[in-house]
Scaffold this active site. Structure first.
Site, PDB file in Angstrom:
ATOM      1  N   SER A 145       0.840  -1.200   0.000  1.00 43.47           N
ATOM      2  CA  SER A 145       0.000   0.000   0.000  1.00 43.47           C
ATOM      3  C   SER A 145       0.881   1.258   0.000  1.00 43.47           C
ATOM      4  O   SER A 145       1.681   1.431  -0.929  1.00 43.47           O
ATOM      5  CB  SER A 145      -0.948  -0.063   1.198  1.00 43.47           C
ATOM      6  OG  SER A 145      -1.990   0.871   1.058  1.00 43.47           O
ATOM      7  N   ASP A 221      -9.845  -5.776  -3.634  1.00 40.65           N
ATOM      8  CA  ASP A 221      -9.279  -4.759  -2.732  1.00 40.65           C
ATOM      9  C   ASP A 221     -10.281  -3.618  -2.523  1.00 40.65           C
ATOM     10  O   ASP A 221     -10.710  -2.977  -3.491  1.00 40.65           O
ATOM     11  CB  ASP A 221      -7.980  -4.214  -3.349  1.00 40.65           C
ATOM     12  CG  ASP A 221      -7.160  -3.397  -2.385  1.00 40.65           C
ATOM     13  OD1 ASP A 221      -7.734  -2.550  -1.677  1.00 40.65           O
ATOM     14  OD2 ASP A 221      -5.932  -3.611  -2.345  1.00 40.65           O
ATOM     15  N   HIS A 253      -7.353  -6.042   0.740  1.00 41.83           N
ATOM     16  CA  HIS A 253      -6.164  -5.229   1.005  1.00 41.83           C
ATOM     17  C   HIS A 253      -5.418  -5.686   2.280  1.00 41.83           C
ATOM     18  O   HIS A 253      -4.421  -5.081   2.647  1.00 41.83           O
ATOM     19  CB  HIS A 253      -6.599  -3.766   1.159  1.00 41.83           C
ATOM     20  CG  HIS A 253      -5.494  -2.764   0.973  1.00 41.83           C
ATOM     21  ND1 HIS A 253      -4.819  -2.606  -0.216  1.00 41.83           N
ATOM     22  CD2 HIS A 253      -4.920  -1.868   1.831  1.00 41.83           C
ATOM     23  CE1 HIS A 253      -3.894  -1.655  -0.086  1.00 41.83           C
ATOM     24  NE2 HIS A 253      -3.931  -1.200   1.150  1.00 41.83           N
TER      25      HIS A 253
END
Lengths: 275, 275
Positions: A145, A221, A253
């Site tokens: 991320s 996600d 995610h």
């Protein structure tokens, strides 16, 4: 450098350490996993940069990287994601300030005095790790991320620093995302031309990446729209940069996604760092 | 039964659920990992009982069991370690009350109304899991520390319930340890003859275990003196109960120890549950 804890893990040692950082002007905590192979000499070193809200601890406890690092004989460094503590600027939002350093050197008040994460990761902590742990000159970098953004941008900004590169669900085009515009504006100021040096999609086109890159992205996600993987893949394709992009059906995610594909990433780095 | 979350993990699903427990008289949370093989029919089911202070979440996020469960095609259940919530008895100490159910049915006030973890694990949750998830009639049980105690004692108290058995650093002789005497006294009262039904070392001699058992113990475990593994190994030896005991050099009591040997335990159970 202080040792906060050391635990035997998969035949090696998972340690947590702290030191007074010159770049960040405060005590910083980081973790290093040293695999059993380090007994026989220096091992390659993989940097794992974490995402928003994380400390050094999240990936260390939840990503399952130690098993793979021990299998492939590479060290893993888990830095924190920002300076922390009293007297250090912060914001009420989860995505700005402490836990959200974005791997840039802030130039704006109130962030500039401590938020120097680019220099911290790419220079200061790298030197500290190299001097104090049995790691070789072969370094790779990955992250999740915001940490995937950090891995991609630092690898391209510092050619030769990292010989291998991958990312898990990176923030791939931050100058075009609410995960990026807010933070780059706060840390670097209103002049958007200064932001592009920290955008992987732009950097691929402007600086390029001499090696290849592995990117995993969950198709399920929940932050897909903020991550903007398609922009990065377009840039990689347009520039004919060697890459493997895997859109993984059903994955979100979370660390369940990261841990599922962690072995593939460690294997990817080991092949390039030990080859 | 309510679904609190489901995440794709190693091709399967890591879910967290809650239900109103009749045995404990309150809402209880638990986690179940279902491996990808369950698409083709029911899979064996491994129960992982956690230690003091833990909820369903600790092992679910830190033990790395999903990778191995997916590899060997077995489900894993992560129950909570006690009833929880307002209006439920508790104690200021970390090792009594909420987070410290010790896998017994309390008979004493104030614990008796809710602390019925033996019935909850061995009967109520087992029925719920069997009815709601694609698991077969083949169940195994393992656990860590207080959960290792739970695994060993429930397996011996309920012959036929579990076809495979292992433990990580179990509380092996609680009637002779400060991790045991305090809790058994609080939950079951002052009559120590009632405690022995919940002591693995005593149960091996009095009830026995028809199968074999795998026990891993860290030689560097900071709680070694409280766990008393030697008493249990003596009892297993004396009764000629088939067992593999591994005293692992350098390992402590943490999840770094559990995760390092987690694959061996899942493999042990899979061999016995699928054979």
């Amino acid at each position: 450098m202080k040792t906060l804890s050391e635990n035997k893990s998969f035949g090696g040692t998972q340690g947590v350490y702290s030191h007074m950082s010159e770049a960040c002007g405060c005590e910083m905590t980081f973790a290093v996993y040293i695999p059993p192979q380090a007994k026989d000499g220096p091992v390659p070193c993989l940097w794992y940069l974490s995402g928003l809200t994380c400390t050094h601890e999240n990936a260390m406890t939840k990503a399952g990287l130690q098993a793979h690092a021990a299998e492939f004989g590479i060290a893993v460094v888990f830095p924190d994601t920002s300076p922390r503590g009293e007297g250090i600027a912060n914001d009420e939002a989860y995505d700005l300030g402490q836990g959200a350093g974005f791997y840039v050197n802030a130039t704006e008040i109130p962030w500039a005095p401590h938020f120097q994460m680019e220099t911290y990761i790419a220079s200061e902590l790298r030197d500290l790790v190299t001097e104090n742990f049995p790691v070789s000159v072969h370094h790779g970098i990955t992250g999740h991320s915001m940490g995937g953004h950090g891995a991609l941008t630092l690898a391209m900004k510092y050619p030769g620093h990292y010989q291998s590169l991958s990312a898990f669900a990176p923030i791939a085009n931050p100058t075009a995302s609410d995960w990026g515009r807010k933070q780059l504006g706060a840390y670097l100021g209103a002049d958007e031309t200064l932001w592009t040096a920290h955008d992987a999609t732009v950097l691929v086109k402007e600086k390029g990446w001499a090696g290849d890159v592995l990117i995993d992205q969950g198709a399920g996600d929940q932050f897909y729209e903020l991550l903007k993987p398609a922009a990065l893949i377009d840039a990689l394709t347009e520039t004919k940069t060697a890459h493997t992009y895997r859109l993984q059906a059903g994955y979100d995610h979370s660390y369940y996604f990261v841990s599922t594909f962690a072995r593939d990433h460690v294997s990817w780095h080991a092949e390039r760092l030990k080859g």
